[in-house]
Scaffold this motif. Structure first.
Motif, PDB file in Angstrom:
ATOM      1  N   GLU A  46       0.578  -0.984   0.102  1.00 38.64           N
ATOM      2  CA  GLU A  46      -0.186   0.088  -0.225  1.00 38.64           C
ATOM      3  C   GLU A  46       0.731   1.531  -0.208  1.00 38.64           C
ATOM      4  O   GLU A  46       1.815   1.039   0.615  1.00 38.64           O
ATOM      5  CB  GLU A  46      -0.479  -0.193   1.094  1.00 38.64           C
ATOM      6  CG  GLU A  46      -1.934  -0.661   1.159  1.00 38.64           C
ATOM      7  CD  GLU A  46      -2.855  -1.310   2.587  1.00 38.64           C
ATOM      8  OE1 GLU A  46      -3.066  -0.192   3.841  1.00 38.64           O
ATOM      9  OE2 GLU A  46      -2.633  -2.246   3.271  1.00 38.64           O
TER      10      GLU A  46
ATOM     11  N   GLU B  15      -7.045   8.841  -5.590  1.00 39.67           N
ATOM     12  CA  GLU B  15      -6.989   9.935  -4.634  1.00 39.67           C
ATOM     13  C   GLU B  15      -7.748  11.489  -4.464  1.00 39.67           C
ATOM     14  O   GLU B  15      -9.266  11.553  -3.944  1.00 39.67           O
ATOM     15  CB  GLU B  15      -5.852  10.447  -4.161  1.00 39.67           C
ATOM     16  CG  GLU B  15      -6.206  11.090  -2.436  1.00 39.67           C
ATOM     17  CD  GLU B  15      -6.581  10.685  -1.315  1.00 39.67           C
ATOM     18  OE1 GLU B  15      -7.177  11.336  -0.554  1.00 39.67           O
ATOM     19  OE2 GLU B  15      -6.366   9.301  -0.922  1.00 39.67           O
TER      20      GLU B  15
ATOM     21  N   THR C 225       5.969   9.922   1.673  1.00 42.88           N
ATOM     22  CA  THR C 225       5.283   8.796   1.189  1.00 42.88           C
ATOM     23  C   THR C 225       5.553   7.777   1.545  1.00 42.88           C
ATOM     24  O   THR C 225       6.372   8.015   2.708  1.00 42.88           O
ATOM     25  CB  THR C 225       6.414   8.672  -0.376  1.00 42.88           C
ATOM     26  OG1 THR C 225       8.181   7.950   0.186  1.00 42.88           O
ATOM     27  CG2 THR C 225       6.249   9.331  -1.432  1.00 42.88           C
ATOM     28  N   LYS C 226       4.182   6.945   2.257  1.00 42.42           N
ATOM     29  CA  LYS C 226       3.905   6.218   3.253  1.00 42.42           C
ATOM     30  C   LYS C 226       3.781   4.918   2.192  1.00 42.42           C
ATOM     31  O   LYS C 226       2.970   4.535   1.624  1.00 42.42           O
ATOM     32  CB  LYS C 226       3.351   6.334   3.577  1.00 42.42           C
ATOM     33  CG  LYS C 226       3.097   7.441   4.905  1.00 42.42           C
ATOM     34  CD  LYS C 226       1.388   8.345   5.670  1.00 42.42           C
ATOM     35  CE  LYS C 226       1.788   9.220   6.394  1.00 42.42           C
ATOM     36  NZ  LYS C 226       0.187   9.338   6.390  1.00 42.42           N
TER      37      LYS C 226
ATOM     38  N   LEU D 241      -2.398   6.786  -8.434  1.00 45.77           N
ATOM     39  CA  LEU D 241      -2.432   7.277  -7.821  1.00 45.77           C
ATOM     40  C   LEU D 241      -2.940   8.939  -6.636  1.00 45.77           C
ATOM     41  O   LEU D 241      -3.807   8.862  -6.354  1.00 45.77           O
ATOM     42  CB  LEU D 241      -1.032   6.939  -6.438  1.00 45.77           C
ATOM     43  CG  LEU D 241      -0.974   5.711  -6.720  1.00 45.77           C
ATOM     44  CD1 LEU D 241       0.238   5.107  -5.650  1.00 45.77           C
ATOM     45  CD2 LEU D 241      -1.716   4.655  -6.297  1.00 45.77           C
ATOM     46  N   TYR D 242      -2.568   9.640  -8.020  1.00 45.31           N
ATOM     47  CA  TYR D 242      -2.701  10.648  -7.421  1.00 45.31           C
ATOM     48  C   TYR D 242      -4.349  11.082  -7.938  1.00 45.31           C
ATOM     49  O   TYR D 242      -4.828  11.560  -7.720  1.00 45.31           O
ATOM     50  CB  TYR D 242      -1.923  12.095  -8.898  1.00 45.31           C
ATOM     51  CG  TYR D 242      -2.600  13.328  -8.848  1.00 45.31           C
ATOM     52  CD1 TYR D 242      -2.601  14.400  -7.418  1.00 45.31           C
ATOM     53  CD2 TYR D 242      -3.067  13.989  -9.184  1.00 45.31           C
ATOM     54  CE1 TYR D 242      -3.056  15.322  -6.643  1.00 45.31           C
ATOM     55  CE2 TYR D 242      -3.479  14.921  -8.970  1.00 45.31           C
ATOM     56  CZ  TYR D 242      -3.001  15.702  -7.675  1.00 45.31           C
ATOM     57  OH  TYR D 242      -3.629  17.324  -7.636  1.00 45.31           O
TER      58      TYR D 242
ATOM     59  N   ALA E 195       0.698   5.907   0.523  1.00 42.92           N
ATOM     60  CA  ALA E 195       0.332   7.033   0.256  1.00 42.92           C
ATOM     61  C   ALA E 195       1.142   7.811   0.240  1.00 42.92           C
ATOM     62  O   ALA E 195       2.148   8.089   0.343  1.00 42.92           O
ATOM     63  CB  ALA E 195      -0.938   6.568   1.308  1.00 42.92           C
TER      64      ALA E 195
ATOM     65  N   ASP F 153       1.802  12.048   0.668  1.00 46.10           N
ATOM     66  CA  ASP F 153       1.548  14.002   1.675  1.00 46.10           C
ATOM     67  C   ASP F 153       1.912  14.764   1.250  1.00 46.10           C
ATOM     68  O   ASP F 153       3.432  13.802   1.008  1.00 46.10           O
ATOM     69  CB  ASP F 153       0.906  13.575   3.259  1.00 46.10           C
ATOM     70  CG  ASP F 153       0.671  14.287   4.253  1.00 46.10           C
ATOM     71  OD1 ASP F 153      -0.508  15.716   3.134  1.00 46.10           O
ATOM     72  OD2 ASP F 153       0.379  14.913   4.821  1.00 46.10           O
TER      73      ASP F 153
ATOM     74  N   GLU G 163       8.210   5.012   6.825  1.00 45.86           N
ATOM     75  CA  GLU G 163       7.115   6.642   6.682  1.00 45.86           C
ATOM     76  C   GLU G 163       8.846   7.591   5.751  1.00 45.86           C
ATOM     77  O   GLU G 163       9.476   7.610   6.590  1.00 45.86           O
ATOM     78  CB  GLU G 163       7.007   6.862   7.112  1.00 45.86           C
ATOM     79  CG  GLU G 163       5.066   6.920   7.396  1.00 45.86           C
ATOM     80  CD  GLU G 163       4.590   7.757   8.697  1.00 45.86           C
ATOM     81  OE1 GLU G 163       5.030   9.454   8.897  1.00 45.86           O
ATOM     82  OE2 GLU G 163       3.581   7.099   9.589  1.00 45.86           O
TER      83      GLU G 163
END
Length: 163
Positions: A50, A150, A68-69, A146-147, A52, A54, A89
């Motif tokens: 996974e 979201e 980035t996670k 991914l962007y 994610a 921010d 992270e």
């Protein structure tokens, strides 16, 4: 003359600038559940990854922190017992110049993570290897997809009325 004017106009447009000021592991954990609990029988690992992202503005002008996670979970195909969990992270500090405001958000969440990815991939590989498993080499991540996912999720959340 038209060519000279066109070339002059192209030179007057400011060049987009991106400089990585620093990068670091913000948080990381690795849990080797296989050794702790002992999985019996044949081990056939299945991976789930996974990702994610921010980004936030820093106090200094034109500086941003991009995070980035990654969560990598390995389970045994036979029975679904967890083998390991890795959470990483990984952040970068960026100096971004001359990116138009309407393009800044996608730039921060697509191009910046793309620059950080090879370093995060190496960390994931090293940690899983050092944790007693074959090294996990992450496939390339499609940060554009991914962007978009979201954005679609946020639009759907805004469209759905809450009680």
């Amino acid at each position: 003359m038209a060519d000279e004017n066109g070339a002059g106009a192209a030179q007057q447009q400011p060049q987009i600038g991106m400089k990585i000021l620093g990068q670091y592991i913000r948080d990381m954990s690795f849990e080797n559940i296989l050794v702790q609990k002992g999985v019996t029988g044949e081990v056939q690992p299945e991976l789930k990854v996974e990702v994610a992202m921010d980004a936030k503005k820093r106090t200094a002008e034109n500086q941003y922190e991009v995070l980035t996670k990654y969560k990598v979970t390995s389970t045994n195909k036979d029975g679904g017992a967890q083998l390991f969990i890795l959470e990483l992270e990984y952040a970068g500090l960026f100096l971004i110049e001359n990116v138009p405001d309407d393009q800044l958000h996608p730039f921060l969440l697509i191009e910046c993570p793309r620059q950080l990815f090879p370093f995060a991939r190496r960390i994931v590989s090293d940690v899983t290897r050092d944790g007693g498993f074959p090294p996990v080499n992450l496939d390339n991540v499609d940060f554009v997809a991914l962007y978009r996912q979201e954005l679609a999720r946020r639009q759907q959340a805004e469209a759905t009325p809450t009680n």
